[in-house]
Design a protein around this motif. Structure first.
Motif, mmCIF file in Angstrom:
data_model
loop_
_atom_site.group_PDB
_atom_site.id
_atom_site.type_symbol
_atom_site.label_atom_id
_atom_site.label_comp_id
_atom_site.label_asym_id
_atom_site.label_seq_id
_atom_site.Cartn_x
_atom_site.Cartn_y
_atom_site.Cartn_z
ATOM 1 N N GLY A 571 -78.363 -28.588 -36.608
ATOM 2 C CA GLY A 571 -77.692 -28.028 -37.771
ATOM 3 C C GLY A 571 -77.032 -26.712 -37.422
ATOM 4 N N TYR A 572 -77.787 -25.838 -36.728
ATOM 5 C CA TYR A 572 -77.221 -24.547 -36.363
ATOM 6 C C TYR A 572 -76.025 -24.722 -35.440
ATOM 7 C CZ TYR A 572 -81.074 -22.037 -38.513
ATOM 8 O OH TYR A 572 -81.948 -21.525 -39.420
ATOM 9 N N GLU A 573 -76.105 -25.708 -34.547
ATOM 10 C CA GLU A 573 -75.011 -25.910 -33.609
ATOM 11 C C GLU A 573 -73.774 -26.502 -34.301
ATOM 12 O OE1 GLU A 573 -76.643 -28.345 -30.592
ATOM 13 O OE2 GLU A 573 -77.945 -26.745 -29.883
ATOM 14 N N ASP A 574 -74.018 -27.394 -35.235
ATOM 15 C CA ASP A 574 -72.897 -28.094 -35.865
ATOM 16 C C ASP A 574 -72.215 -27.271 -36.944
ATOM 17 O OD1 ASP A 574 -73.292 -30.161 -34.255
ATOM 18 O OD2 ASP A 574 -74.277 -31.466 -35.697
ATOM 19 N N GLU A 575 -72.889 -26.213 -37.368
ATOM 20 C CA GLU A 575 -72.381 -25.414 -38.465
ATOM 21 C C GLU A 575 -70.934 -24.996 -38.204
ATOM 22 O OE1 GLU A 575 -74.954 -22.158 -39.168
ATOM 23 O OE2 GLU A 575 -73.810 -21.421 -40.890
ATOM 24 N N LYS A 576 -70.678 -24.468 -37.008
ATOM 25 C CA LYS A 576 -69.365 -23.947 -36.675
ATOM 26 C C LYS A 576 -68.351 -25.105 -36.574
ATOM 27 C CE LYS A 576 -67.100 -20.942 -33.428
ATOM 28 N NZ LYS A 576 -66.867 -21.307 -32.048
ATOM 29 N N ARG A 577 -68.783 -26.172 -35.927
ATOM 30 C CA ARG A 577 -67.907 -27.320 -35.741
ATOM 31 C C ARG A 577 -67.439 -27.878 -37.078
ATOM 32 N NH1 ARG A 577 -71.611 -29.820 -32.005
ATOM 33 N NH2 ARG A 577 -71.264 -28.348 -30.330
ATOM 34 N N PHE A 578 -68.366 -27.925 -37.984
ATOM 35 C CA PHE A 578 -68.091 -28.410 -39.335
ATOM 36 C C PHE A 578 -66.948 -27.605 -39.944
ATOM 37 C CE2 PHE A 578 -69.010 -29.050 -43.805
ATOM 38 C CZ PHE A 578 -69.585 -30.301 -43.861
ATOM 39 N N GLY A 579 -67.017 -26.273 -39.784
ATOM 40 C CA GLY A 579 -65.983 -25.391 -40.320
ATOM 41 C C GLY A 579 -64.632 -25.672 -39.691
ATOM 42 N N ILE A 580 -64.617 -25.790 -38.351
ATOM 43 C CA ILE A 580 -63.344 -26.017 -37.643
ATOM 44 C C ILE A 580 -62.699 -27.314 -38.115
ATOM 45 C CG2 ILE A 580 -62.286 -26.457 -35.416
ATOM 46 C CD1 ILE A 580 -64.391 -24.725 -34.130
ATOM 47 N N MET A 581 -63.484 -28.353 -38.174
ATOM 48 C CA MET A 581 -62.940 -29.662 -38.540
ATOM 49 C C MET A 581 -62.288 -29.609 -39.910
ATOM 50 S SD MET A 581 -65.478 -32.555 -37.248
ATOM 51 C CE MET A 581 -66.942 -31.966 -36.463
ATOM 52 N N GLN A 582 -62.910 -28.845 -40.792
ATOM 53 C CA GLN A 582 -62.363 -28.745 -42.129
ATOM 54 C C GLN A 582 -61.018 -28.047 -42.092
ATOM 55 O OE1 GLN A 582 -65.458 -27.268 -44.606
ATOM 56 N NE2 GLN A 582 -64.293 -27.740 -46.437
ATOM 57 N N LYS A 583 -60.909 -26.998 -41.270
ATOM 58 C CA LYS A 583 -59.646 -26.265 -41.186
ATOM 59 C C LYS A 583 -58.546 -27.124 -40.587
ATOM 60 C CE LYS A 583 -61.433 -21.586 -40.877
ATOM 61 N NZ LYS A 583 -61.960 -20.632 -39.891
ATOM 62 N N VAL A 584 -58.937 -27.982 -39.636
ATOM 63 C CA VAL A 584 -57.931 -28.786 -38.950
ATOM 64 C C VAL A 584 -57.457 -29.933 -39.833
ATOM 65 C CG1 VAL A 584 -57.529 -30.222 -36.927
ATOM 66 C CG2 VAL A 584 -58.805 -28.129 -36.713
ATOM 67 N N GLY A 585 -58.169 -30.160 -40.906
ATOM 68 C CA GLY A 585 -57.663 -31.158 -41.831
ATOM 69 C C GLY A 585 -58.547 -32.383 -41.968
ATOM 70 N N MET A 586 -59.830 -32.184 -41.792
ATOM 71 C CA MET A 586 -60.736 -33.304 -42.006
ATOM 72 C C MET A 586 -61.344 -33.110 -43.388
ATOM 73 S SD MET A 586 -63.295 -34.475 -39.068
ATOM 74 C CE MET A 586 -64.136 -36.025 -39.154
ATOM 75 N N MET A 587 -61.432 -34.196 -44.112
ATOM 76 C CA MET A 587 -62.001 -34.072 -45.443
ATOM 77 C C MET A 587 -63.508 -33.938 -45.358
ATOM 78 S SD MET A 587 -59.928 -36.720 -47.760
ATOM 79 C CE MET A 587 -58.968 -37.626 -46.592
ATOM 80 N N LYS A 588 -64.053 -33.210 -46.330
ATOM 81 C CA LYS A 588 -65.501 -33.018 -46.360
ATOM 82 C C LYS A 588 -66.223 -34.359 -46.332
ATOM 83 C CE LYS A 588 -65.828 -28.870 -48.851
ATOM 84 N NZ LYS A 588 -65.882 -28.343 -50.192
ATOM 85 N N ARG A 589 -65.633 -35.296 -47.074
ATOM 86 C CA ARG A 589 -66.276 -36.602 -47.155
ATOM 87 C C ARG A 589 -66.273 -37.286 -45.785
ATOM 88 N NH1 ARG A 589 -64.014 -41.101 -49.033
ATOM 89 N NH2 ARG A 589 -62.154 -39.894 -49.498
ATOM 90 N N GLU A 590 -65.140 -37.136 -45.081
ATOM 91 C CA GLU A 590 -65.036 -37.722 -43.738
ATOM 92 C C GLU A 590 -66.068 -37.105 -42.800
ATOM 93 O OE1 GLU A 590 -60.359 -38.836 -43.091
ATOM 94 O OE2 GLU A 590 -60.953 -36.750 -42.967
ATOM 95 N N ILE A 591 -66.166 -35.780 -42.883
ATOM 96 C CA ILE A 591 -67.116 -35.088 -42.007
ATOM 97 C C ILE A 591 -68.523 -35.570 -42.299
ATOM 98 C CG2 ILE A 591 -68.057 -32.860 -41.346
ATOM 99 C CD1 ILE A 591 -65.417 -31.610 -42.189
ATOM 100 N N ARG A 592 -68.824 -35.625 -43.578
ATOM 101 C CA ARG A 592 -70.164 -36.021 -43.968
ATOM 102 C C ARG A 592 -70.464 -37.446 -43.504
ATOM 103 N NH1 ARG A 592 -73.848 -33.622 -48.204
ATOM 104 N NH2 ARG A 592 -75.446 -35.194 -48.247
#
Lengths: 672, 254
Positions: A571-592
């Motif tokens: 979780g701690y490691e993915d936290e940052k990645r999650f943020g980047i993906m969202q900025k690049v244009g991935m939907m929250k639902r897609e990420i989840r």
């Protein structure tokens, strides 16, 4: 300030990192509690009073040893998660002007506090549950027990000492880590750059080959004795293979998927495949451990429960009749005349009658037994010149057709060199028997299993019973006994129709009565009673079950904790990645969705592999259980199924809980 | 026509229980024409990042309207915001924001993969851009293996590969050394000359001086703006610098 500076700092550290610390302390406490309970039971008077207490004691001591070693390895493992997160804090302290010596003092207090907390809690829980454990154990062994609670100071001290040493080792290890790394290294230890895992294809293949080999052994072995000798090798191979496959093989597999461009460059696969590759490298060992632990738990639970629930059938197998008497001549080569037999029979019946027993289901036959090596139809009898290989060994029992007909009610007749035969426990009956290459007997047909006196069940090698038309003449005409070691015997068994206490009373009188006459008659007698042995059986199998459950609890504890730490640290490691993906244009639902599918794969991969292991181990364990007289495979199949179902439900539950912890951490990124 | 029009943008943050309020943006109005290269300058805390987040549909304004190609951003649903960003906007960030689990190539492909393009088309799109940005050699490498300048060029490639209407850059030179900075700014100028619209938020005078127009934000409002006109980079740099001095020493408000 009521607390000193360092203890206070240490307390703060623990409190601030409670998401990491609480599970660690709980595990320490749980392990200590389990250890205390087993140590307590070893010395418990209630346990000592059980029949078969000696072997049970050995088993329990073995259990404490397993827990101590396991606790040591496992607490080291979980402590490494803690240290990884704490290092940053220590780096900061270091930069702010605390020396390594000061840090060591903080670490010392931290270890002391966590040791004190977890040991106090563990011992309290241990004492509270020790009585329950004692009750369970004694009930499993069908014994009686009072309800007074007792505490064993010796066990308390022993537990505290063992865990004290473990904590000391952990402290030394932590000190070593802090001592040998600079402030900046400490500060940045959590975000050291990571190269993409290559995964060694050769190693992955080797793992697969190893696993295949182990599976092959497990499936192809057909007699229980070889199963026993090969079992530990197979287990070792499976464990090593599991680690290699999880660590290396999975990475290789992800790389393969990445190289298939039409698969890889799809929205559903792209992110998951790439992150899985990294995830597997970091978690391969953890996942393999979960898999191995899960397999161990499943094997232990299913086999011990099936043994326990099969106790009665094993008892019947071993003691088919309430009372059983075996008479043998005092000297090896001596014959056993019908007059001697008649005298003993009379004595037995008189004694039985005096207790009001009504002998039924009577077993009565004479036999001549040799030990031999069996290879197809070739029987090579054991002698001083030729030794018998252990695994191909066989007990060959020759019996008389008259006894056979009398007992089975059949009217069978046999020509010269014609016999009936059957194999007990395992193996098939050959169509011809060639004895020492001297004489060939034709097997007319498979005989009924008439001479079931339990001796074959007690032996770890199979027994072949051969019915010949005239036993005395057969032995006389055939130089079997002149050249080879063979033993005459007479077997007599019956059900008494009495209750257990009556059985036991009759038994003790019968034993001493027969013993008195035996010497004069030139014979030795061996008498067994099912009722007296039932308690022994339940102590033994109950002990197995108890230990199986205890160790399962410990291992499940461990597996849950590994899962928890895995999720948290990811979780701690993915936290940052999650943020980047969202900025690049991935939907929250897609990420989840992508994270969900990864978590699910990573989570159920070990369970899947464990089930696979279990499936392949099944035939092998079934054969091992035969050595314990559990021939009823249905019971084993049922307990395996139930254990698996219970474990899967529990596992899913843990998944739900821990993945929530994971999402809580990761969702911190969405406010960015 | 204007690609981007912001009018009267206001953003107010409340502390958790509404005890205090912070006005990050008071009233920001400006527009960006097609093919323009605009820099927005301001001190730390002037509301630059808030503005950028609103323009990127990552955040919603408390008041005011943003029109992208005439479309009101507030009509874009939360669930479609990501897809909208993906197809209309390209991002370049100060800290690159490359995913360490992907090679440079895969990082650049990310928006295309998410859009469901097939691999053959992607390659066709990548190669010209990679050649122009000079990153062909490092495509197979991983972010940890390349320099900051190379990472930022990879990020630019990722922003450009979808041919977005507008590239939003947030302090793109903030983490670069001076050589990489020069190189990146040269790239931006070149890309802009080919028709790409760029909006850059920065507090580096050097970065701003490569733009065609500079907007100055102070205390949540557009305080001033400068056009390059026919100035060279050096002359423009001097003008920006003077304006900043004026801002810092408290030149009177309009």
């Amino acid at each position: 300030m009521s607390l000193g500076f360092y203890p206070k700092l240490a307390m703060d550290g623990i409190r601030k990192n409670r998401r990491m610390y609480v599970p660690y302390l709980l595990t320490c406490a749980g392990m200590a509690a389990m250890f205390y309970i087993l140590a307590f039971l070893c010395d418990s008077p209630a346990m000592q009073s059980l029949p078969g207490a000696v072997s049970l004691g050995i088993m329990l001591r073995l259990g404490t040893g397993v827990i101590a070693v396991f606790a040591c390895i496992f607490l080291f493992y979980t402590n490494s998660f803690l240290m990884r997160r704490r290092k940053k804090e220590f780096g900061l302290y270091n930069i702010l002007g605390m020396s390594k010596r000061n840090l060591a003092r903080v670490l010392f207090w931290e270890t002391l506090i966590s040791a004190a907390l977890s040991l106090a809690a563990g011992l309290a829980v241990g004492v509270a549950f020790s009585k329950l454990a004692e009750l369970v154990l004694v009930r499993l062994a069908l014994g009686d027990i009072g309800y007074s609670l007792s505490v064993s100071p010796a066990s308390l001290v022993f537990t505290a000492a063992v865990f004290g040493v473990i904590f000391l080792l952990i402290l030394l290890n932590s000190l070593r880590q802090v001592r040998f790394s600079g402030a900046l290294a400490l500060l940045q230890s959590e975000q050291a750059g990571e190269r993409p895992p290559k995964g060694n294809a050769l190693l992955g293949l080797a793992g697969l080959a190893l696993l295949g080999g182990a599976y092959y052994i497990a499936v192809t072995i057909d007699d229980p004795l070889s199963a026993l000798t090969w079992f530990f090798l197979a287990v070792l191979m499976v464990i090593v293979a599991t680690y290699v496959i999880m660590i290396s093989g999975s990475v290789v597999f992800c790389r393969f998927l990445q190289s298939r461009k039409s698969y890889y460059y799809k929205p559903n696969h792209f992110v998951s495949t790439a992150s899985m590759r990294f995830r597997m490298k970091r978690n391969g060992a953890g996942l393999a451990s979960i898999c191995v632990l899960a397999t161990m738990v499943l094997v232990m639970l299913s086999s011990t429960t099936s043994l326990y629930f099969g106790t009665e059938s094993a008892l019947l197998e071993r003691y088919p009749r309430g009372i059983n008497v075996t008479v043998r001549p005092r000297t090896d080569m001596g014959a056993l005349g019908t007059e001697t037999v008649a005298a003993v029979r009379g004595k037995i019946l008189d004694t039985a009658e005096s207790f009001g027993a009504k002998p039924a289901n009577i077993l009565d036959y004479r036999a001549a037994t040799v030990y031999a090596q069996l290879d197809g139809g070739d029987i090579t009898t054991f002698s001083a010149e030729n030794s018998v290989s252990f695994t191909a060994g066989c007990v060959v029992v020759f019996t008389d057709l008259d006894d056979y007909n009398a007992m089975t009610g059949e009217g069978e007749t046999l020509g010269p060199d014609e016999v009936l035969a059957y194999m007990s426990r395992w193996g098939g009956v050959p169509s011809e028997l060639r004895i020492n290459g001297e004489r060939t007997l034709r097997v007319k047909r498979e005989a009924a299993d008439f001479a079931k006196d339990g001796d074959s069940a007690a032996s770890i090698i199979p027994t072949m019973t051969v019915v010949v038309s005239d036993l005395d003449e057969f032995i006389e005409s055939f130089p079997l006994f002149r050249n080879y070691v063979g033993v005459w015997s007479w077997h007599y068994g019956f059900d008494t129709g009495l209750d257990a206490a009556g059985d036991r009373a009759l038994f003790s009188v019968l034993v001493s009565g027969l013993r008195d006459d035996a010497e004069a008659a030139g014979i030795s007698t061996n008498t067994t009673c099912r009722s007296t042995n039932r308690a022994d059986f339940y102590t033994l199998y109950g002990g197995f079950l108890f230990l199986g459950i205890t160790l399962s609890v410990v291992f499940v504890f461990a597996a849950v904790l590994i899962i928890y730490y895995k999720q948290i640290s990811e979780g701690y490691e993915d936290e940052k990645r999650f943020g980047i993906m969202q900025k690049v244009g991935m939907m929250k639902r897609e990420i989840r969705k992508s994270i969900n599918s990864q978590l699910l794969t990573v989570f159920f991969l070990p369970l899947g592999l464990a089930v696979c292991h279990l499936a392949f181990a099944f035939p092998m364990i079934r054969k091992l259980l035969m050595l314990f007289n559990l021939t009823n495979s249905g019971i084993f199949l049922a307990t395996t199924g139930i254990s698996l179902a219970v474990f899967a439900v529990f596992y899913t539950l843990v998944y739900k809980i821990t993945s929530n912890a994971y999402y809580n951490i990761v969702s911190g990124a969405k406010r960015e | 026509m204007s690609i981007l029009e912001a009018s009267g943008l206001q953003k107010i943050y409340f502390s958790r229980f509404g005890a205090s309020r912070v006005e990050a943006l008071k009233s920001v109005t400006f527009s960006v024409e097609e093919g323009e290269y605009v820099a927005i300058m301001g001190e730390s805390g002037s509301g630059k990042t808030t503005l950028l987040n609103i323009l990127a549909a990552l955040d919603r304004p408390t008041g005011g309207v943003v029109l992208l190609d005439g479309r009101d951003l507030s009509t874009v649903k939360e669930s479609q915001a990501a897809a909208f960003r993906r197809s209309n906007l390209g991002f370049v960030f100060q800290e690159f924001n490359l995913l360490d689990t992907f090679s440079i190539e895969d990082n650049i492909y990310l928006p295309l993969v998410l859009a469901g393009k097939n691999h053959r088309d992607m390659q066709g799109l990548l190669m010209p851009i990679a050649a122009r940005l000079g990153i062909v050699e490092i495509l197979k490498k991983y972010p940890y293996e390349v320099s900051g300048g190379q990472k930022q060029r990879a990020a630019v490639a990722r922003a450009m590969i979808t041919s977005p209407r507008l590239i939003l850059a947030d302090e793109p030179t903030g983490a670069l050394d001076s050589r990489s900075t020069d190189e990146l700014l040269r790239l931006f100028t070149e890309v802009n000359r080919l028709g790409q619209t760029i909006l850059m938020v920065t507090h580096s005078v050097k970065a701003a001086s490569s733009a065609g127009r500079v907007l100055f934000i102070r205390d949540g409002e557009v305080f001033h703006q400068l056009y390059r006109g026919t100035d060279t980079d050096e002359q423009f740099y001097q003008k920006i610098s003077d304006t900043l001095t004026l801002l810092a020493t408290g030149g009177g408000k309009q």
